[in-house]
Design an enzyme around this catalytic site. Structure first.
Site, short mmCIF file in Angstrom:
data_model
loop_
_atom_site.label_atom_id
_atom_site.label_comp_id
_atom_site.label_asym_id
_atom_site.label_seq_id
_atom_site.Cartn_x
_atom_site.Cartn_y
_atom_site.Cartn_z
N HIS A 145 0.90 -1.14 0.04
CA HIS A 145 0.00 0.02 0.00
C HIS A 145 0.87 1.12 -0.07
O HIS A 145 2.00 1.18 0.43
CB HIS A 145 -1.02 -0.05 1.19
N ASP A 147 -0.35 4.42 0.95
CA ASP A 147 -0.54 5.51 1.79
C ASP A 147 0.11 5.40 3.18
O ASP A 147 0.67 4.31 3.34
CB ASP A 147 -2.21 5.62 2.02
N ASP A 177 6.60 1.28 6.65
CA ASP A 177 5.25 0.93 6.26
C ASP A 177 4.52 2.08 5.11
O ASP A 177 4.20 2.97 5.55
CB ASP A 177 4.77 1.00 7.59
N GLU A 212 -4.82 1.54 2.91
CA GLU A 212 -4.81 0.57 3.76
C GLU A 212 -4.85 1.00 5.21
O GLU A 212 -5.54 0.29 5.98
CB GLU A 212 -3.60 -0.26 3.39
N GLU A 213 -4.49 2.24 5.30
CA GLU A 213 -4.06 2.59 6.83
C GLU A 213 -5.66 3.31 7.28
O GLU A 213 -5.91 3.12 8.60
CB GLU A 213 -3.27 3.92 7.04
N ASP A 240 1.54 -10.05 1.26
CA ASP A 240 1.30 -8.50 1.47
C ASP A 240 2.06 -8.39 2.60
O ASP A 240 2.87 -9.19 3.33
CB ASP A 240 -0.08 -8.49 2.05
N HIS A 489 4.58 3.64 12.70
CA HIS A 489 3.26 4.48 13.04
C HIS A 489 3.65 5.61 14.13
O HIS A 489 3.03 6.25 14.74
CB HIS A 489 2.06 3.58 13.49
ZN LIG Z 1 1.01 -0.90 6.32
#
Ligand SMILES: [Zn+2]
Length: 530
Positions: A145, A147, A177, A212-213, A240, A489
């Site tokens: 992903h 985003d 990420d 995705e987030e 994934d 994150h």
């Molecule tokens: Zn992720």
């Protein structure tokens, strides 16, 4: 005389009985200790895992090209594709990212339709189809992903969207990420198709989602829909994001472990409520709605959901696989889990992060009751957030909640709009060709590591791809020390420059290996080969 003999015989029997009474347990204990020591001394990497190790290694990227690729990766990190919530995406950044991919990889985005086609899905997501010549081979899917989650800029030591390179690391939101995977897959794909000119036998797909987030409903979910509408029914495997190559993740294990997520916990929002117990605050009922629900919540915390750590659980295999790579003390424990499983299980339950891997977690997150200080409310509701272990169903969890609360006045209700069932456990180990293919590709790029299965606690886009395959794996070829985990994150997210080279290598190796899966020209070398 007879009496003396009889007495003597009785005495001897007593001694024997006494000797047996003390000696037998000691003998059993000694035998146990000996068995444990023998197990620990003799434990070694299983043959199938050993045979997947490459006999040599080498990077596919030469230095000048690597610098160019690194530059493109940094450029991707500079575009702030932040997802705040499903209705609040940074659309101008997503548009910029779309243009960036199309101009950075022109050969993947048009003019080579005999090899590759690309469809933009929901404006900003991408689905690439790489057509193979052998239609009898089941295709596979690589997912990622583009985003990223928001940043608290003042907590960062670096500009999160400058992609600063300090020699060893690149610091940026999305470095880990999950933009390394987006760019790593596309770099490998471009190299695979147009530099190496590989003739593709097995069709494969690359799905890159843009939300995705914040749920993946416009990205991965729509990509899955497009695939379904094209008539794609099954995939050989899906890969994934997920776990990574971790150092210092398992006690007593110095060797990096490449954890492959073989399942993912489910998600359930449950309300626990009571209605109709009202009264005046000057003469309150014996039990108020607030009291009843407080008791219910307190019981849910006091009696947590069952835990699963036995020979059939994923974490059990993780530790067994780690045994040959551990210090002697842990070798002793991990190679004798039949004996130490209760101790290990208790250790798992000690910390919140490891407990979450072996049981369904119960988190009371909201409590609603009352509106005025002199009125006893007739209703009270608490909300519980469960992350459901793959060994339970959501129904099991609710039933357990009701049993623990044990109060027929309390309603336990599932929010049917938001739940996600725990993912099935994908096959792992020597009997799964798909797991072995992945393990082989990992070991070719990270030969110093070993590969073990794990259960994902966080969620990924794989929930949208479950119908395509029973072989769904969650792994990213990134290297992470467990201490760096909060950066995901969090603040100062980073990736090692050298690791980015391995990311591209890994996806390239995977494409090559998946293309050869039927021929399986695997170099099996003997243990004593020099
Ligand atoms: Zn992720």
């Amino acid at each position: 005389m007879l009496a003396w003999l009889t007495a003597r015989g009785t005495k001897r029997r007593r001694w024997i009985a006494c000797g047996l009474g003390v000696g037998l347990p000691v003998l059993v204990l000694l035998a146990l200790v000996l068995a444990c020591l023998i197990n620990a001394w003799s434990v070694s990497e299983p043959d199938w895992h050993y045979q997947l190790r490459p006999s040599g290694s080498g990077h596919l990227i030469n230095d000048s090209l690597f610098e160019e690729r690194l530059g493109r990766f940094q450029a991707a990190l500079r575009i702030p594709t932040i997802s705040v919530d499903a209705r609040n995406l940074n659309e101008s950044a997503l548009e910029e990212f779309k243009n960036f991919l199309q101009t950075s990889f022109p050969r993947l985005h048009g003019g080579n339709e005999d090899k590759i086609t690309c469809e933009v899905v929901s404006n900003y997501s991408f689905l690439y189809e790489i057509k193979g010549s052998d239609e009898s081979l089941t295709p596979y899917l690589l997912a990622a992903h583009l985003d990223v989650v928001p940043v608290e800029e003042d907590k960062w030591n670096y500009d999160p969207f400058e992609a600063m390179k300090d020699g060893e690391y690149i610091y940026a939101r999305g470095a880990f990420d999950d933009k390394h995977a987006v760019m790593g897959i596309l770099e490998a794909l471009d190299y695979f198709l147009f530099t190496k000119n590989e003739s593709v036998k097995r069709t494969f797909y690359v799905g890159i989602g843009h939300d995705e987030e914040v749920s993946g409903r416009q990205g991965a979910a729509k990509i899955a829909e497009v695939l379904h509408n094209r008539g794609v029914k099954t995939m050989d495997f899906v890969l994934d994001e997920g776990f990574v190559v971790l150092t210092n993740a398992l006690p007593g294990v110095q060797v990096p472990v490449a954890l492959v997520g073989v399942s993912e916990k489910g998600y359930a929002e449950v309300s626990v409520s009571v209605d109709g117990v009202s009264g005046h605050s000057s003469m309150p009922p014996k039990e108020s709605a607030i009291g009843i629900i407080s008791k219910a919540v307190s019981r849910l915390e006091a009696y947590p959901q069952p835990h699963f750590f036995d020979s059939s659980s994923v974490e059990y295999t993780t530790l067994e696989t780690a045994a040959p790579h551990s210090s002697f003390l842990y070798k002793l424990i991990y190679s004798n889990l039949w004996l130490f499983k209760n101790i290990v299980s208790n250790q798992f339950l000690e910390s919140a992060s490891t407990a979450a891997t072996v049981r369904t977690t119960t988190a009371p997150t909201l409590f609603n009751a009352g509106y005025k200080i002199n009125v006893v409310p007739s209703t009270a509701t608490a909300y519980i957030n469960h992350r459901v272990h793959p060994k339970q169903t959501i129904e099991d969890v609710l039933e357990y909640d009701r049993e623990v609360i044990g109060d027929s006045r309390v309603n336990v209700t599932l929010n049917t709009d938001t739940y996600i069932r725990p993912h099935p456990i994908s096959p792992y180990g020597p009997d799964s060709p798909q797991y072995k293919l992945l393990a082989r590709s990992i070991l070719e790029v990270f030969p110093q590591s070993f590969v073990a299965p794990g259960t994902m606690i966080a969620t990924t886009d794989t929930k949208y791809y479950l119908n395509f395959s029973k072989n769904v794996y969650r792994f990213a070829p990134t290297f992470l020390d467990i201490e760096d985990m909060p950066r995901l994150h969090g603040h100062d997210e980073r990736i090692r420059v050298e690791n980015y080279r391995e990311v591209v290598d890994f996806f390239f190796r995977l494409m090559v290996n998946a293309n050869q899966v039927n021929a399986r020209p695997l170099h099996v070398h003997a243990r004593n080969e020099l």
